[in-house]
Design an enzyme around this catalytic site. Structure first.
Site, mmCIF file in Angstrom:
data_model
loop_
_atom_site.group_PDB
_atom_site.id
_atom_site.type_symbol
_atom_site.label_atom_id
_atom_site.label_comp_id
_atom_site.label_asym_id
_atom_site.label_seq_id
_atom_site.Cartn_x
_atom_site.Cartn_y
_atom_site.Cartn_z
ATOM 1 N N ASP A 146 -12.538 -18.597 7.964
ATOM 2 C CA ASP A 146 -14.577 -17.978 8.295
ATOM 3 C C ASP A 146 -14.329 -16.273 8.326
ATOM 4 O O ASP A 146 -15.275 -15.950 9.063
ATOM 5 C CB ASP A 146 -15.025 -18.305 9.925
ATOM 6 C CG ASP A 146 -14.818 -20.659 9.196
ATOM 7 O OD1 ASP A 146 -15.512 -19.878 7.757
ATOM 8 O OD2 ASP A 146 -14.657 -21.390 9.667
ATOM 9 N N HIS A 168 1.465 5.652 -1.254
ATOM 10 C CA HIS A 168 0.037 5.415 -0.481
ATOM 11 C C HIS A 168 0.747 3.774 1.029
ATOM 12 O O HIS A 168 1.000 3.174 0.634
ATOM 13 C CB HIS A 168 -0.195 4.094 -1.848
ATOM 14 C CG HIS A 168 -0.838 5.019 -2.122
ATOM 15 N ND1 HIS A 168 -1.660 4.912 -4.020
ATOM 16 C CD2 HIS A 168 -2.064 6.529 -2.174
ATOM 17 C CE1 HIS A 168 -2.264 5.344 -3.899
ATOM 18 N NE2 HIS A 168 -2.371 6.767 -2.867
ATOM 19 N N ASP A 220 -1.517 10.637 7.031
ATOM 20 C CA ASP A 220 -2.342 11.165 6.314
ATOM 21 C C ASP A 220 -3.536 10.299 7.074
ATOM 22 O O ASP A 220 -3.664 9.084 6.209
ATOM 23 C CB ASP A 220 -2.309 10.741 4.289
ATOM 24 C CG ASP A 220 -3.360 11.036 3.577
ATOM 25 O OD1 ASP A 220 -4.615 10.764 4.563
ATOM 26 O OD2 ASP A 220 -3.550 10.653 2.598
ATOM 27 N N ASP A 233 -10.537 13.667 5.269
ATOM 28 C CA ASP A 233 -9.638 13.418 5.003
ATOM 29 C C ASP A 233 -7.920 14.207 4.895
ATOM 30 O O ASP A 233 -8.194 15.125 4.260
ATOM 31 C CB ASP A 233 -9.571 12.722 3.874
ATOM 32 C CG ASP A 233 -8.210 12.958 2.296
ATOM 33 O OD1 ASP A 233 -6.881 11.968 3.142
ATOM 34 O OD2 ASP A 233 -8.447 12.711 0.877
ATOM 35 N N HIS A 246 1.526 13.896 -7.807
ATOM 36 C CA HIS A 246 0.177 13.727 -7.467
ATOM 37 C C HIS A 246 -0.782 15.271 -7.881
ATOM 38 O O HIS A 246 -0.010 16.054 -8.224
ATOM 39 C CB HIS A 246 -0.343 13.138 -6.917
ATOM 40 C CG HIS A 246 -0.005 13.736 -5.313
ATOM 41 N ND1 HIS A 246 -0.552 14.985 -4.324
ATOM 42 C CD2 HIS A 246 1.119 13.325 -4.283
ATOM 43 C CE1 HIS A 246 -0.448 15.078 -3.341
ATOM 44 N NE2 HIS A 246 1.131 14.572 -3.294
ATOM 45 N N HIS A 294 -9.283 16.150 -4.525
ATOM 46 C CA HIS A 294 -10.114 15.509 -5.416
ATOM 47 C C HIS A 294 -11.786 15.407 -4.473
ATOM 48 O O HIS A 294 -11.943 15.534 -3.858
ATOM 49 C CB HIS A 294 -10.183 13.626 -5.283
ATOM 50 C CG HIS A 294 -9.152 13.328 -3.619
ATOM 51 N ND1 HIS A 294 -10.368 13.066 -3.132
ATOM 52 C CD2 HIS A 294 -8.218 13.313 -3.779
ATOM 53 C CE1 HIS A 294 -9.680 12.285 -2.203
ATOM 54 N NE2 HIS A 294 -8.767 12.770 -2.134
ATOM 55 N N HIS A 341 -12.274 9.567 -2.165
ATOM 56 C CA HIS A 341 -12.289 9.992 -3.407
ATOM 57 C C HIS A 341 -13.768 9.691 -4.025
ATOM 58 O O HIS A 341 -13.697 8.754 -4.652
ATOM 59 C CB HIS A 341 -11.036 8.982 -3.938
ATOM 60 C CG HIS A 341 -9.507 9.019 -4.419
ATOM 61 N ND1 HIS A 341 -8.672 8.566 -5.053
ATOM 62 C CD2 HIS A 341 -8.937 9.381 -3.030
ATOM 63 C CE1 HIS A 341 -7.449 9.504 -3.968
ATOM 64 N NE2 HIS A 341 -7.806 9.017 -3.324
ATOM 65 N N GLU A 381 -4.011 19.387 -1.626
ATOM 66 C CA GLU A 381 -3.212 18.544 -0.762
ATOM 67 C C GLU A 381 -2.194 18.494 -1.556
ATOM 68 O O GLU A 381 -0.830 17.424 -2.089
ATOM 69 C CB GLU A 381 -3.768 16.716 -0.746
ATOM 70 C CG GLU A 381 -4.257 16.325 -2.216
ATOM 71 C CD GLU A 381 -5.124 14.770 -1.390
ATOM 72 O OE1 GLU A 381 -3.913 13.899 -1.055
ATOM 73 O OE2 GLU A 381 -5.481 13.614 -1.392
ATOM 74 N N TYR A 419 8.268 15.519 -1.502
ATOM 75 C CA TYR A 419 8.696 14.284 -1.848
ATOM 76 C C TYR A 419 10.091 13.852 -2.217
ATOM 77 O O TYR A 419 10.125 14.372 -3.586
ATOM 78 C CB TYR A 419 7.909 12.942 -2.497
ATOM 79 C CG TYR A 419 6.105 13.824 -1.745
ATOM 80 C CD1 TYR A 419 6.331 12.968 -1.222
ATOM 81 C CD2 TYR A 419 5.615 14.100 -2.909
ATOM 82 C CE1 TYR A 419 4.301 13.691 -0.265
ATOM 83 C CE2 TYR A 419 3.989 14.906 -2.595
ATOM 84 C CZ TYR A 419 3.579 13.748 -1.079
ATOM 85 O OH TYR A 419 2.326 14.351 -1.044
ATOM 86 N N ARG A 436 2.909 16.714 2.977
ATOM 87 C CA ARG A 436 1.940 16.896 1.910
ATOM 88 C C ARG A 436 1.491 17.377 2.688
ATOM 89 O O ARG A 436 0.938 16.487 4.512
ATOM 90 C CB ARG A 436 1.162 15.231 1.760
ATOM 91 C CG ARG A 436 -0.074 15.803 1.076
ATOM 92 C CD ARG A 436 -0.910 14.667 0.448
ATOM 93 N NE ARG A 436 -1.215 13.502 1.076
ATOM 94 C CZ ARG A 436 0.124 12.204 1.159
ATOM 95 N NH1 ARG A 436 0.763 12.361 -0.039
ATOM 96 N NH2 ARG A 436 -0.499 11.172 1.767
ATOM 97 N N GLU A 472 -2.636 18.106 3.443
ATOM 98 C CA GLU A 472 -4.643 18.552 3.071
ATOM 99 C C GLU A 472 -5.290 18.767 4.040
ATOM 100 O O GLU A 472 -5.127 18.711 4.721
ATOM 101 C CB GLU A 472 -4.509 16.753 2.802
ATOM 102 C CG GLU A 472 -6.044 16.170 2.078
ATOM 103 C CD GLU A 472 -6.142 14.598 1.810
ATOM 104 O OE1 GLU A 472 -5.275 14.314 2.831
ATOM 105 O OE2 GLU A 472 -6.963 14.291 0.448
HETATM 106 N N1 GLY Z 1 -5.822 9.068 1.285
HETATM 107 C C1 GLY Z 1 -5.979 9.409 0.049
HETATM 108 C C2 GLY Z 1 -6.003 10.794 -0.280
HETATM 109 O O1 GLY Z 1 -5.131 12.034 -0.038
HETATM 110 O O2 GLY Z 1 -5.431 10.909 -1.542
HETATM 111 MN MN MN Z 2 -6.945 13.341 -0.145
HETATM 112 MN MN MN Z 3 -5.540 11.604 2.279
#
Ligand code: GLY
Ligand code: MN
Ligand code: MN
Length: 442
Positions: free
Chosen positions: A40, A244, A261, A272, A351, A355, A362, A386, A390, A408, A410
């Site tokens: 539920d 991720h 992150d 972000d 990557h 974005h 995003h 960002e 790695y 990273r 960002e």
């Molecule tokens: N936290 C998701 C990204 O950095 O795109």
């Molecule tokens: Mn991001």
């Molecule tokens: Mn991020």
């Protein structure tokens, strides 16, 4: 602080702007559907971003219809009627009158009437604009409504011949943030930065990743952000190399870095931010080398943000610095040209550099112009920057000295008429700033 402290967006002006783009059309904008988690239990409800952008209405089971020039009203909101019995269990509802007042929409109807009223609202409209292909259920309902409108075509009634994805018209509005949106974003990013600062101060060897996550998210909530904008990534050591990673289950080890992150959501706007720092508060020489390189790359990318530069420029600026640095650190030995041409750096940087950021982490908006070229930056756009490196132990090309290092950095950046403003500057990223803050303790 709560989102009530910020000015209210002019939702009606946004609806008018959208209607100007479909003079003989009709737009149908549903909110999100509640999702079952188990038995539920539902996941916490969050309105659909497009719907929220046009209404500021937070309840589930709601749908907006815009019918420019319709004699009975151009704006229709379908929502849940008041129901004292249900409200005892599930919480308060605005009801039809409440929604009318809240959203400034004259025609509010019970969601129960949707199927009977919608085919009429489609009559004599050329163009039907709605989110397409996002939900099979909604797509099917949309066709049903349109077919019902068509079934009356023998009576001389026209029905929409043209289907247009809502995003095609609306997301070009969302990509440029208005001043009220920027206030919300500043709040979301400011709270996110405060959470990161706190995380740096309390981080200790032996703590688990989820404990560090809890400390950061506690600050988000305490400052009024009732949700994260996306599941926080807190990865110690090699876990930082899983892009991720959200298990956040392991203990943080002395001598490792941790990559965090995490972004707060405030008034449905996303922060972000990523920071990477040593669990014990002091960067090792190898960590320092990689960190300094990622930071230089990130600064070069930020320096490439300005109106008239393309969204690809800043990615290329970041990659150029990373490639030179990977050669300097003897991680790659090929020529600069060969590394770029063959994409050899992708083994360590897989990557892109950023974005759009807004209601969605995003965020909506295309990255290409109609001619296929990358689009140009304009004042009012918000992007993340960002870059990262790695060195996964699973990667056979990973050099021994840097094994298990994942970094990273960002930031969230607003394009201004003059160039760029880093909205997340309150989260430290210089090596000595981070070490000084961590030395203060929690
Ligand atoms: N936290 C998701 C990204 O950095 O795109
Ligand atoms: Mn991001
Ligand atoms: Mn991020």
């Amino acid at each position: 602080m709560s989102s009530h402290d910020l000015p209210r967006p002019d939702y009606a002006a946004r609806r008018r702007r959208l209607m100007e783009r479909l003079p003989d059309g009709v737009a149908i904008v549903p909110t999100a559907t509640e999702k079952s988690r188990n038995a539920d239990v539902h996941y916490p409800f969050r309105p659909d971003s497009d719907f929220w952008y046009l209404t500021g209405f937070a309840e589930p089971e709601a749908l907006l219809v815009l019918v420019p020039g319709h004699p009975d009203g151009e704006e229709w909101l379908f929502c849940r009627p008041r129901d004292p019995e249900r409200e005892i269990w599930d919480g308060r509802r605005a009801g039809l009158e409440g929604a009318r007042e809240l959203c400034g929409i004259q025609q509010t109807r019970s969601i129960v009437e949707l199927d009977s009223l919608l085919p009429e609202l489609l009559q004599n409209r050329e163009l039907l604009c709605a989110p397409l292909g996002r939900s099979a259920d909604f797509d099917a309902r949309l066709m049903l409504w349109r077919n019902q409108a068509r079934s009356r075509s023998r009576a001389g009634i026209r029905y929409p011949q043209e289907l247009v994805d809502l995003g095609f018209l609306l997301h070009e509005m969302r990509v440029i943030k208005d001043p009220v949106e920027l206030e919300h974003l500043r709040a979301a990013v400011g709270i996110s930065a405060a959470g990161h600062r706190h995380g740096m101060r309390v981080c200790r060897p032996g703590m688990t990743e989820y404990q560090l996550q809890a400390e950061i998210e506690f600050v988000f909530q305490r400052l009024g952000a009732r949700s994260v904008a996306y599941p926080s990534i807190v990865g110690g050591g090699p876990n930082a190399c899983i892009l991720h990673y959200t298990e956040n289950r392991d203990a943080l080890a002395d001598g490792d870095l941790v990559l965090v992150d995490a972004g707060a959501e405030y008034g449905n706007y996303a922060g972000d931010i990523t920071r990477s720092y040593p669990v014990n508060g002091v960067f090792s020489p190898a960590q320092r080398e990689v960190y300094a390189l990622v930071l230089a790359s990130q600064k070069a990318a930020i320096a490439a943000l300005a109106p008239g530069r393309s969204v690809a420029d800043y990615h290329e600026a970041a990659v150029a610095v990373l490639v030179d640095g990977l050669r300097d650190l003897k991680i790659l030995s090929e020529s600069r040209e060969a590394i770029l041409e063959q994409g050899l750096y992708r083994s360590f940087y897989m990557h892109r550099t950023g974005h759009w950021l807004g209601l969605d982490v995003h965020d909506a908006g295309s990255y290409r112009q109609r001619d296929g070229n990358w689009r140009m930056l304009e004042p009012g756009m918000v992007v993340t920057v960002e870059p990262g490196l790695y060195f996964s132990p699973e990667n056979p090309a990973c050099p021994e000295r840097y094994r298990g290092i994942g970094i990273r950095i960002e930031d969230d950046c607003l394009i201004t008429a003059e160039g760029v403003e880093v909205l997340s500057a309150a989260a430290p990223k210089e090596i000595d700033e981070i070490e000084a803050l961590m030395a203060l303790g929690g």
